[in-house]
Design a protein around this motif. Structure first.
Motif, PDB file in Angstrom:
ATOM      1  N   ASP A  78      12.343 -14.387 -17.978  1.00 45.00           N
ATOM      2  CA  ASP A  78      11.765 -15.676 -17.596  1.00 45.00           C
ATOM      3  C   ASP A  78      10.612 -15.963 -18.566  1.00 45.00           C
ATOM      4  OD1 ASP A  78      11.140 -17.942 -16.132  1.00 45.00           O
ATOM      5  OD2 ASP A  78       9.944 -16.851 -14.642  1.00 45.00           O
ATOM      6  N   THR A  79      10.416 -17.232 -18.896  1.00 46.32           N
ATOM      7  CA  THR A  79       9.325 -17.572 -19.824  1.00 46.32           C
ATOM      8  C   THR A  79       8.437 -18.655 -19.218  1.00 46.32           C
ATOM      9  OG1 THR A  79      10.665 -19.234 -20.963  1.00 46.32           O
ATOM     10  CG2 THR A  79      10.708 -17.016 -21.878  1.00 46.32           C
ATOM     11  N   GLY A 135       4.160 -15.900 -13.514  1.00 46.06           N
ATOM     12  CA  GLY A 135       5.586 -16.126 -13.315  1.00 46.06           C
ATOM     13  C   GLY A 135       6.001 -16.548 -11.918  1.00 46.06           C
ATOM     14  N   THR A 174      12.188 -20.052 -13.320  1.00 40.16           N
ATOM     15  CA  THR A 174      11.946 -18.854 -12.509  1.00 40.16           C
ATOM     16  C   THR A 174      12.925 -18.775 -11.336  1.00 40.16           C
ATOM     17  OG1 THR A 174       9.624 -18.949 -13.138  1.00 40.16           O
ATOM     18  CG2 THR A 174      10.159 -17.597 -11.229  1.00 40.16           C
TER      19      THR A 174
HETATM   20 MG   LIG Z   1       8.314 -20.312 -13.927  1.00 40.70          MG
END
Ligand SMILES: [Mg+2]
Ligand SMILES: Nc1ncnc2c1ncn2[C@@H]1O[C@H](COP(=O)(O)OP(=O)(O)OP(=O)(O)O)[C@@H](O)[C@H]1O
Length: 190
Positions: free
Chosen positions: A64-65, A42, A16
């Protein structure tokens, strides 16, 4: 639109943080960026764009994952133009990182797949050994981001690190990452 997917099945490696900072660095270059996340928790500074049609109109889509790779990651890999796998210079990160790299490759994606070493210390023995190990395994490294407390402080303040403290020593590495990503995008559009 050029899609950059951040991936690592290991949590807490800086996905992130680096996704946010890459998006900020691309925006500083005057490029439009849609920040997308598959992680409901997130915690990015960027507001998450949940409208694919809107993202489609941007120059870049930064995805982002979550730390745990969920269903649909294969599809995200296939749709990505560039896959970045952040990792920490720790022996604990080797296995999940190589597994994530294999998973991305097995998706059959056309995207370039690279590791980004986070919390990198150029004089660290383990850090240098890691670079040599990845080279030996044929896993390319796109960037090495140093540890900098200003990165988490900037995120807590809802800012990019460049806005928070323009003298932060991590900025040149983040700029270099943005340069390389821009080069990859130009190659892609040729
Ligand atoms: Mg993250
Ligand atoms: N280069 C860095 N220097 C200092 N702190 C960092 C750096 N990169 C990340 N951090 C800090 O490490 C923590 C984990 O980073 P981050 O949340 O970006 O990881 P993540 O891979 O997204 O984690 P998760 O898998 O939980 O989503 C955060 O507190 C972040 O501020």
């Amino acid at each position: 639109m050029f899609t950059i997917l951040f991936l690592n099945q290991k949590g807490g490696v800086g996905k992130t943080t680096i996704a946010d900072e890459l998006a900020f660095a691309l925006e500083r270059r005057g490029r439009s960026v849609a920040f997308v996340s598959t992680d409901p928790q997130g915690g990015s500074v960027h507001e998450v764009c949940s409208e694919p049609e809107l993202a489609e109109q941007c120059d870049f889509q930064v995805v982002d994952t979550a730390g745990v790779l969920k269903d649909g990651i294969r599809e995200w890999c296939q749709d990505a133009d560039l896959i970045l796998i952040p990792m920490l210079p720790s022996t604990r990160d080797m296995e999940p990182t190589t597994r994530t790299y294999e998973l991305a490759r097995e998706s059959g994606t056309q995207a370039g797949i690279f590791v980004v070493i986070n919390n990198f210390y150029a004089f660290g023995i383990l850090d240098r050994e890691l670079v040599a190990y990845l080279e030996g395994e044929g896993i390319p490294v796109l960037a090495k981001i140093p540890r900098a407390a200003a990165l988490s402080r900037a995120a807590a303040a809802g800012k990019s690190v460049a806005d928070y403290n323009k003298r932060c020593h991590a900025i040149p590495a983040l700029e270099e990452l943005a340069d390389k990503v821009t080069t990859e995008a130009e190659k892609h559009h040729e």
